[in-house]
Scaffold this motif. Structure first.
Motif, PDB file in Angstrom:
ATOM      1  N   ASN A 170     -50.593  25.828  -4.583  1.00  0.00           N
ATOM      2  CA  ASN A 170     -50.158  25.404  -3.253  1.00  0.00           C
ATOM      3  C   ASN A 170     -51.283  25.140  -2.270  1.00  0.00           C
ATOM      4  OD1 ASN A 170     -47.352  25.509  -3.785  1.00  0.00           O
ATOM      5  ND2 ASN A 170     -47.466  27.722  -3.756  1.00  0.00           N
ATOM      6  N   ILE A 171     -52.514  25.063  -2.751  1.00  0.00           N
ATOM      7  CA  ILE A 171     -53.631  24.782  -1.855  1.00  0.00           C
ATOM      8  C   ILE A 171     -54.495  23.656  -2.428  1.00  0.00           C
ATOM      9  CG2 ILE A 171     -53.757  27.133  -0.924  1.00  0.00           C
ATOM     10  CD1 ILE A 171     -56.107  27.654  -2.826  1.00  0.00           C
ATOM     11  N   PRO A 172     -55.227  22.962  -1.563  1.00  0.00           N
ATOM     12  CA  PRO A 172     -56.208  21.995  -2.086  1.00  0.00           C
ATOM     13  C   PRO A 172     -57.246  22.760  -2.901  1.00  0.00           C
ATOM     14  CG  PRO A 172     -55.895  21.727   0.278  1.00  0.00           C
ATOM     15  CD  PRO A 172     -55.187  22.986  -0.112  1.00  0.00           C
ATOM     16  N   LYS A 173     -57.619  22.219  -4.036  1.00  0.00           N
ATOM     17  CA  LYS A 173     -58.507  22.921  -4.949  1.00  0.00           C
ATOM     18  C   LYS A 173     -59.940  22.401  -4.899  1.00  0.00           C
ATOM     19  CE  LYS A 173     -54.522  23.223  -7.813  1.00  0.00           C
ATOM     20  NZ  LYS A 173     -53.819  22.716  -6.663  1.00  0.00           N
ATOM     21  N   ASN A 174     -60.870  23.335  -4.931  1.00  0.00           N
ATOM     22  CA  ASN A 174     -62.256  22.968  -5.162  1.00  0.00           C
ATOM     23  C   ASN A 174     -62.555  23.220  -6.641  1.00  0.00           C
ATOM     24  OD1 ASN A 174     -62.882  25.745  -5.536  1.00  0.00           O
ATOM     25  ND2 ASN A 174     -63.319  26.006  -3.367  1.00  0.00           N
TER      26      ASN A 174
END
Length: 57
Positions: A28-32
């Protein structure tokens, strides 16, 4: 800054639930790059745990 303990193995149901919760957080989050690696590692660990501990009849 809060440092999260990396999950490196899943041996118990509690470990599995912790891994699953972290997996869902990452979904559920932008991934690095680091989170992408963690995502795939957790996927593999959860799959291995499920193969050993879950029966599907």
């Amino acid at each position: 800054m809060h440092t999260r303990k990396m999950i490196t193995e899943i041996e118990t149901e509690e470990d599995y639930r912790e891994a699953l919760n972290r997996f869902l957080q990452i979904c559920n989050i932008p991934k690095n790059e680091k989170e992408e690696q963690e995502f795939f590692r957790l996927s593999k660990l959860m799959e291995e745990y499920e193969e050993k501990n879950c029966r599907y009849d």
